[in-house]
Design an enzyme around this catalytic site. Sequence first.
Site, PDB file in Angstrom:
ATOM      1  N   TYR A 132      47.310  56.890  46.846  1.00 41.90           N
ATOM      2  CA  TYR A 132      46.514  58.013  47.371  1.00 41.90           C
ATOM      3  C   TYR A 132      47.342  58.948  48.243  1.00 41.90           C
ATOM      4  CZ  TYR A 132      42.114  56.515  45.465  1.00 41.90           C
ATOM      5  OH  TYR A 132      41.107  56.224  44.605  1.00 41.90           O
TER       6      TYR A 132
ATOM      7  N   ASP B 115      47.239  23.980  35.902  1.00 39.81           N
ATOM      8  CA  ASP B 115      46.574  23.679  34.634  1.00 39.81           C
ATOM      9  C   ASP B 115      47.608  23.263  33.601  1.00 39.81           C
ATOM     10  OD1 ASP B 115      44.210  24.361  35.735  1.00 39.81           O
ATOM     11  OD2 ASP B 115      44.055  26.342  34.801  1.00 39.81           O
TER      12      ASP B 115
ATOM     13  N   GLU C  18      46.729  25.673  41.738  1.00 34.46           N
ATOM     14  CA  GLU C  18      46.692  26.966  41.052  1.00 34.46           C
ATOM     15  C   GLU C  18      45.630  27.887  41.621  1.00 34.46           C
ATOM     16  OE1 GLU C  18      47.111  26.755  36.865  1.00 34.46           O
ATOM     17  OE2 GLU C  18      46.252  28.728  36.507  1.00 34.46           O
TER      18      GLU C  18
END
Lengths: 721, 389
Positions: B119, B269, B217
């Site tokens: 911005y 995982d 995780e």
Amino acid sequence: MAGKRINRTKNKVSPTKRPAAAPPERKTRRGAAPSKNGDGQEHAAETDDATDDVAHAESNGEAPAAPKRRATAQSMAAKQRDISVSEFFAKNRHLLGFDNPRKALLTTVKEAVDNSLDACEEAGILPEIWVHIEATGNDRFKVGVQDSGPGILKKQIPLIFGKLLYGSKFHRLRQSRGQQGIGISAAGMYGVQTTGKPVKIISKVGANKPAHYYEIQIDTKKNEPQILNGRGEGVDIPPGKKGADAIAKHGIEWEDQPHGTRVTIELQAKFVRGRGSVDEYLEQTAIANPHVALHYKDPDGNTRDYPRSADKLPPEPKEIKPHPYGVELGRLIALLHDNPNVTVAQFLTSTFSRVSGQVARKICNTAKISTRSSTRRIGRKEADSLFQAIQATRIASPATDCISPIGEELILKGLHQVVPGEFYAAATRPPAVYRGNPFQIEVGLAYGGQAAMQYVTKELLRELIEETDARTIRQFLVHTFNGLGSDAADRILKESQLGTRQSPSGLKPKDVEKLLAAMKGVNVSEGQTMEVLRYANRVPLQFSPASCAITQTVIGTNWRSYGLSQSRGGLPKGPVTVMVHVASVWVPFTSESKEAIASYPEIQKELRLALQAVGRHLGTYVRRRLKVKQQSDRRQVFLRYLGEVATAVSEINAVDRDSLYEQLLSVAKKRTSDADMKLDERGRPIEESELELGKNVLIVDPTEAPAAINRATVATDSEVV
Amino acid sequence: MSKKLIRRKRGAVAEAKAVAATLTPRDKKTMGSIVGLADGVVNAAEKRKDPHVDIPSRTLSNVRYSPRKRILEMGNSTNRRQLFDLAQAKAYMRTMLVASGCKKLLTQGKTTSLRGMYYMLKRTIRDTKENTFDDQSECDTIIEDVEVLLASLREELHLYADKRGEMVGNIVITDKGDEIDCSRMGSGGYAIPSIVEPEVIQLDSKKCEAKFVLHVEKGTVWQRFNEDKFWKKHNCILTHGAGQPPRGVRRMLFRLHNELKLPIYCVLDNDPWGYYIYSVIKQGSINLAFESQRMAIPDVRYLGLRSRDFERCQLSDSVQIALNETDRKRAKQIAGYPWFAKKREWQREIEKMLKNDFKLEVESLISKDISYVTEEYVPVRLAEQDWLD
């Protein structure tokens, strides 16, 4: 074309039967009509009612085994009578281009203008023509056409305007406009038939001579003029002040000229714009006849002036003898009949062009006919072998100096005057021959039609808006910028978000800016296809483009290699106008209506070569322009970011932003130097210095093209001399 | 144009400095390279040459695995970005804009997010309808370019990313002067800031009782461990990175490992994505290879889940998630990475997953028992020292 006219002359008698009401003393026994007249017969037959058809069939013995006869040969003979040519054409006005009210108006203007131009050119006067169309209500229009021609002798006026098939252009083998049909008298007849108002003619042969004023209507039964004013004698208006008063008093329309003719016809018609309109005809006429000054006032009161762009008349076309290759057997026999009591060799050398004694001998040897035998002895069989021999003998092409082309320079001038654009090219091919007829092809091309609109400045736009008397902005756009269609105007309005119905005078400065931005932003040439203007002997052809050899050849030419996009079997896309002129002593039309040119291979070949010649110039120009544009686009990209880069850098290390910007700018200029090219060094426009296109090309600043912007007030005073 | 005109106004710089907050030595170094970049433009312009910058390329082809250091390193190939090149002009302009934006942050002593920078720099270019940036992603890539170009880290440019990842455990850290006891965080955790440099966060071995770090995780798994007070029982620090750990988390793990000598274990995982997270923590990422040196932890261990856990833990069939085509492709790609290629255990691990043709999430262990993972799975692995390197 002369031949076709003959056909129609002979059509005075036709095998049509009339109702029994016909006076018996007028019945005539006629011989079989010549087979050539089949055309006229068919049309005449169509107008007959069913019972006549049955009677006809019966008399031919084709009736089925019906025992009872309905009529005898005698009773039928009572119905058979002569019909006059004017009666015939009064019934079959579609043959003359009066099939509908819209076309009637065009044909009337066309006949009058073509007659005027032929008269002026024959007399050696630079033509100036006024066309004035006025609505008189009830689908009626008053058409007035005046020329600055030599004028017409008093006794000739009624014949020329009140008798069909009266004129001088019948039998000559010579390049002339006179291909448009029966002529102005037919237009007058149509006017009388539809409105009952007579044809008004005023003609003057010299400044100090009286002007002759006639009100005429045609007697269709006799094909004779009827003079209505001055107790059947017409009125003479003396020259000078007194005459002017008389003209004013009687309400006769007349532009004050030392000599010339004005014909006024009131007729039932429909005024339209666009394709096949009077506007289009006059515009196209102005392109192909740059030596003509045209003043046109349409029924809405708008005036359009086509100033003269050439002060020289085209050279007078010469009349030539027919070339043996172009003569058909029937014509040969007729010519033999016309020249009795000469030897065949004499006949050949004197009747045809390019037949020397030696060539005549060769033909006779091949035909096994003695050179000294009399033409009287030549029967149908000998004529046939003579005809075969002509085809088998090598004969030089006809002299081609009988054709008077417009010329590249004048084509450029004419196009430039009328079609807005930035690039013009023209090519005139050397004359060539098809079937023994000399012809010549000329092509002119205008590119960049809408450019003017994109270069218009805010000040100019504001001035134009002030000047205009158009009621809506849409109307203003279409009328002011020539070549801008209503479609493109709509797109501009949509882009500018202004109302279609808004009046130009009510525009606020902010709206003007919006309009200007839209005019520059909208790609008006998007989806535009090439416009093809077709001419035969300087006369515009406005109908049947698809069947015309010109259109077919334009489509068949590969324009992609010249920088235009083109889909297969279609006209190329882009803001391009092409004018094609076929000049010939005998233009081969595909049909009686004379709207399209037949596809002779010789003509197509010349057309193609001429189109390719202008195409090459266009290609060079377009590619050049594209390159310049790409370079300047490149610079635009850099310029856009340079400012940001300079600002960012100066924010970081506090260098002077503006001087850094200047330096970057000069690097950018160096990198894209092609965009300015030699413009700065020599001070000349890029196109002239860089493009060596030759003489037959014209490149203009699109804003200065006279045809680009239509300024109602200025144009009439300053440009017409 | 003479040099006189373009000479830098020293006074202006001095003035700017006066307004600015005091620059740390690190900021001064960063400022030096930003100014150097701008000076390059001025010099090129004076010599009428094309200004250009050479940006080290951030592609796989320019990333090298150093077996000695066991981390990813960036190669020497660079991409030249020129102002006077149609395709690069805009990118060049943006590079300069980002540089100027960073300079502004430095002088004012403030930091902003990536979005804030977007911005800051987003505006319409004068006399056009074009924006400097249309999308934050356009700005983000340029910021990464500037990082490698100036060889400065993002935090050195006073920029930070969204903070992601939490931490809890037996440790007390100092964040901007505030002491934070990570063992007293309640049900939440200490949100790891995106800048964890020593100027901001100080670590002290005296204030750390934990013996190791367990990195999981996702936040959901981390929540399980935290609720069961795993870190209390096992005296450790518990972190998560909400998927691919952001730089702040990676940098924090790096500092915990190197400064406090804590071993790091991961519970991720059992899928290609999990393997890759491990790879990034261990060797560094391809995109940010230039930061590997200060982020990669070659000694990190992979605790689970393993491909064989389906059988070993006797999980039900319903927890399997079938591999899709992308997964298989990605797995093969990972198996081919030089840092995995020579590890037979890892090759076997990936092969086994491909053979299974399904993947397992850590949450699948919940099907056994809600606290199976904290009470059974991880303690057993740690006790058996059953992990992959």
